[in-house]
Design a protein around this motif. Structure first.
Motif, short mmCIF file in Angstrom:
data_model
loop_
_atom_site.label_atom_id
_atom_site.label_comp_id
_atom_site.label_asym_id
_atom_site.label_seq_id
_atom_site.Cartn_x
_atom_site.Cartn_y
_atom_site.Cartn_z
N THR A 93 -13.42 -18.48 60.04
CA THR A 93 -11.97 -18.41 60.22
C THR A 93 -11.63 -17.69 61.52
O THR A 93 -10.75 -18.12 62.27
CB THR A 93 -11.32 -17.67 59.04
OG1 THR A 93 -11.84 -18.19 57.83
CG2 THR A 93 -9.82 -17.85 59.05
N THR A 95 -13.43 -17.50 64.18
CA THR A 95 -13.73 -18.40 65.29
C THR A 95 -12.59 -19.41 65.47
O THR A 95 -12.19 -19.73 66.59
CB THR A 95 -15.05 -19.14 65.05
OG1 THR A 95 -16.05 -18.18 64.77
CG2 THR A 95 -15.46 -19.96 66.25
N GLY A 96 -12.07 -19.92 64.35
CA GLY A 96 -10.95 -20.85 64.40
C GLY A 96 -9.75 -20.23 65.09
O GLY A 96 -9.12 -20.86 65.95
N ILE A 97 -9.47 -18.98 64.75
CA ILE A 97 -8.32 -18.31 65.38
C ILE A 97 -8.56 -18.12 66.88
O ILE A 97 -7.66 -18.32 67.69
CB ILE A 97 -8.05 -16.97 64.67
CG1 ILE A 97 -7.40 -17.27 63.31
CG2 ILE A 97 -7.17 -16.05 65.51
CD1 ILE A 97 -7.14 -16.09 62.45
N ILE A 99 -10.28 -20.06 68.87
CA ILE A 99 -10.09 -21.34 69.56
C ILE A 99 -8.61 -21.71 69.57
O ILE A 99 -8.07 -22.17 70.58
CB ILE A 99 -10.95 -22.45 68.90
CG1 ILE A 99 -12.43 -22.14 69.11
CG2 ILE A 99 -10.61 -23.82 69.49
CD1 ILE A 99 -13.37 -23.17 68.55
N LEU A 100 -7.94 -21.45 68.44
CA LEU A 100 -6.50 -21.74 68.35
C LEU A 100 -5.74 -21.03 69.46
O LEU A 100 -4.84 -21.60 70.08
CB LEU A 100 -6.00 -21.31 66.97
CG LEU A 100 -4.50 -21.34 66.71
CD1 LEU A 100 -3.96 -22.75 66.88
CD2 LEU A 100 -4.19 -20.84 65.31
N ILE A 102 -6.86 -20.09 72.35
CA ILE A 102 -7.08 -20.60 73.70
C ILE A 102 -6.03 -21.68 73.94
O ILE A 102 -5.40 -21.75 74.99
CB ILE A 102 -8.50 -21.18 73.86
CG1 ILE A 102 -9.53 -20.06 73.75
CG2 ILE A 102 -8.65 -21.88 75.20
CD1 ILE A 102 -10.96 -20.56 73.69
N GLY B 341 -8.76 -25.46 66.55
CA GLY B 341 -8.66 -24.15 65.89
C GLY B 341 -8.06 -24.27 64.51
O GLY B 341 -8.56 -23.69 63.54
N ILE B 344 -10.45 -25.83 62.00
CA ILE B 344 -11.47 -24.87 61.54
C ILE B 344 -10.90 -23.98 60.44
O ILE B 344 -11.51 -23.77 59.40
CB ILE B 344 -12.00 -24.01 62.70
CG1 ILE B 344 -12.71 -24.88 63.74
CG2 ILE B 344 -12.96 -22.93 62.18
CD1 ILE B 344 -13.26 -24.12 64.92
#
Lengths: 314, 368
Positions: A93, A95-97, A99-100, A102, B341, B344
């Motif tokens: 999660t 990591t998802g944040i 990337i989000l 960016i 993102g 994920i």
């Protein structure tokens, strides 16, 4: 060598360590409660973008700072919701944040300011002030008063955190849910509520750190401006063994490494007359963290329940 | 029923991510439908759309497989990014050190002038081995000292980037080149584009043999994990370490092996990048392939078939981003990062869809 070790290196270290301290302290609240916070990088970016955009429209750094705190806390709330309520993998999660955040600031700045990835310049008088603004009577001491008030705030946060963590019932509960949630639960502590608080605190503090990046140290938000600082903060947290003062010292060490790379460019030479490659200094924090984690320099032990969701017995 | 659920959750997660992304697009002031039409629709034209989509999918298949293999052993490899950089550099190094130099490479001396038939496999092997070593380090650190692979792989990502930037800048750059890249590899080290073999596919599309390797890698990973004893032991370790140990499996060995295989798979990105596409090591080439690989693996349920399909989906978005940039008023191609993102987060937190699904009777109530 005297060209390098100057007073300005010291203050450069303080400047560069400030966002690290805030993010790392944020991470401390989250991780002490048992939730891994890989998302510090994304939280810094959320804070930085929000601070710059809001300050641009509101013409006040304080409004911008407040908005950054709210933004950081809100994003952290999403992390908390996913990891605590829905028991999502904390690292994934996070990591998802990352990337989000960016993508999202770039999308929003593209729409708001018609420039993908950066916000407009903010005039100097609307940036977070340095100490000199409040003590204008010592021009000769400018080097000392040129410190951002956020840097001072960061130091205050460190000692407040130390007090809260070790001297208050709240701190005891926070540490308890990170070490042994079953026991804490049996003792009547609301485990998941404590974890929500821990994670949201981390977002608020990282939000301040982000605001410092965009409207303190700099005067605009640029794409991916955290540039790995969230991860260095995480490294500092581990290096500092999840303790407030040690974590701050680790941040200062890593900030110092960063300041050295800036100061050394073109100045310091190897005995052979070549430049010292800055890349090797950049590596120091990461290599040190691996060594510490492996237990070569004292043991760095994570909170026992770090990374695991808590399921109440039924 | 189980298979249906395996497919259902990822689809719901993607759909939910698109809904959230659509709301953002709508708030910004563009049409979500128009944006998604550009984002997805542009991938299906022949030859450009399909060619570029498969080319974009190649690195994501490798990193997706890398994350999936580690995941099956109960490990989270978020260091694919560092592993693929080290591997790409290793492939390039062998490429310019062991083959007849490219015309514009006048700075690097060669160790040998090998023919393509030897040089190409050597470069591929260099990439895989380098990736395996860089992935194996956190495996060893975990097995020997118990230090968490997540932190170590993050740290090794940064170390890799700094180290390779040093080697590129100080040792293998052509003097005066303003771009941070090494000298080109030998022409004998390059992999042919598929356009040479498929009629109608122009050679300018960089889809190359590495894509075939990616498909083979999917098959091999499947065979390894589900049809061999080693794969069984690895999955057993991931499913229940203490039971596996009780059954006589050395967990330490499995951890090191899984991380090395994972790193090797991530390293194969270097084959696509260096041998198939840019023909040199280009500093900072990866578009977060290592991190998107986590999304690919998760969405693909850590299964090679799923990984392949998920990689295609993300590749479609990467391709479509260019068109979104060009043809919408407000939305930029950064929407792709944003969507990745959100996907994920939704895939990770899939439990949130369980409640509503139960309500509609699509899922059996859990027996408590």
């Amino acid at each position: 060598m005297r060209q390098i070790f100057t007073l300005s290196l010291l203050f450069s270290t303080i400047r560069l360590a400030t966002p690290l301290v805030l993010a790392a302290l944020g991470g401390l609240y989250s991780e002490r409660s048992g939730v891994i916070n890989i998302a510090l990088e994304g939280l810094l970016l959320a804070g930085a973008f929000t601070a710059a955009s809001v300050t641009y429209y509101a013409h006040s750094p304080w409004v911008g700072l407040g908005a950054a705190i709210v933004a950081g806390a809100s994003v952290a709330y999403i992390l908390a919701l996913a990891c605590i309520r829905f028991k999502a993998d904390q690292v994934v999660t996070g990591t998802g944040i990352n990337i989000l955040f960016i993508g999202l600031p770039a999308v929003l700045s593209g729409a708001l300011f018609l420039s993908s990835g950066s916000t407009p310049q903010i005039p100097k008088e609307n940036l977070l002030p340095v100490l000199a603004r409040f003590v204008p009577f010592m021009p000769a001491w400018r080097i000392f008063t040129d410190v951002s008030i956020i840097s001072l705030l960061a130091v205050v946060v460190v000692f407040v955190t130390r007090y809260v963590l070790y001297r208050t019932p709240f701190g005891l509960r926070l540490r308890a849910v990170g070490e042994n949630p079953e026991a804490a639960d049996a003792a009547g502590v609301a485990v998941n509520r404590m974890r929500y608080v821990g994670v949201i605190m981390s977002g608020a503090l990282a939000g301040i750190g982000g605001a410092y990046l965009s409207i303190g140290q700099s005067s605009l938000f640029t794409r991916n401006m955290a540039a790995g600082r969230g991860f260095i903060a995480l490294a500092a947290l581990i290096f500092g063994k999840w303790r407030p003062v040690q974590t701050m010292l680790a941040c200062l060490l890593f900030g110092f490494a960063d300041a050295m790379t800036i100061q050394m460019q073109g100045v310091a030479k190897l005995p052979s007359g070549e430049d010292i490659p800055v890349q090797f200094i950049q590596m120091i924090p990461y290599v040190l963290t691996i060594i510490v984690l492996a237990g070569f320099i004292g043991q760095s032990r994570a909170p026992k329940a770090l990374g695991t969701a808590y399921q109440k017995e039924r | 029923m189980k298979l249906l659920r395996e497919i259902l959750f990822p689809l719901i997660a993607v759909f939910a991510a698109f809904v959230v992304g659509g709301i953002v697009v709508w708030i910004i002031g563009d049409s979500p439908f128009q944006t998604y039409k550009l984002l997805i629709g542009s991938a299906f034209s022949w030859p450009d759309g399909i060619g570029y989509t498969l080319f974009n999918a190649t690195p994501l298949i490798f990193t997706g497989l890398a994350v999936a293999v580690a995941f099956r052993c109960g490990l989270l490899n978020i260091g694919a990014e560092g592993q693929l950089y080290v591997a790409a550099f290793a492939a390039a190094w062998v490429g310019f050190k062991f083959g007849a130099p490219a015309p514009d490479n006048t700075v690097i001396s060669q160790i040998a002038h090998l023919p393509a038939i030897l040089l190409v496999p050597m470069c591929c092997l260099a990439a895989i081995v380098a990736g395996a070593i860089w992935g194996g380090i956190p495996g060893i650190l975990k097995a020997k000292f118990g230090s968490h692979e997540v932190i170590n792989t993050i740290m090794l990502n940064f170390i890799a980037v700094a180290l390779l930037s040093y080697f590129t800048q100080y040792h293998y750059k052509i003097p005066g080149d303003a771009i941070m890249q090494t000298a080109p590899i030998s022409p004998n080290a390059s992999l042919p584009t598929l356009g040479r073999f498929i009629p109608g596919l122009p050679a300018r599309i960089p889809l190359n043999f590495a894509f075939i390797l990616a498909v083979i890698a999917c098959i091999l990973v499947y065979v390894f994990l589900w049809k061999t004893k080693w794969g069984y032991e690895m999955r057993a370790t991931g499913a229940n370490p203490s039971a596996a140990e009780y059954g006589g499996i050395s967990i330490r060995k499995q951890i090191i092996l899984a991380m090395a295989i994972s790193g090797g798979l991530a390293g194969m990105v270097g084959i696509n990048e260096v041998l198939g596409y840019r023909h040199r090591y280009y500093d900072g080439f990866s578009a977060n392939y290592g991190f998107v690989g986590i999304a690919v693996a998760l969405l693909g349920r850590n299964h090679p078939v799923g990984v392949f399909l998920a990689a295609i989906l993300f590749a479609i978005l990467l391709r479509g981003g260019i068109f979104v940039d060009a043809y919408t008023i407000h939305v930029s191609k950064d929407i792709v990062d944003m969507l990745q993102g959100i996907v994920i987060i939704f895939v990770a937190a899939e439990a949130m869809f369980r409640g509503p699904l139960k309500k509609f009777g699509l899922m059996k109530k859990a027996k408590v």
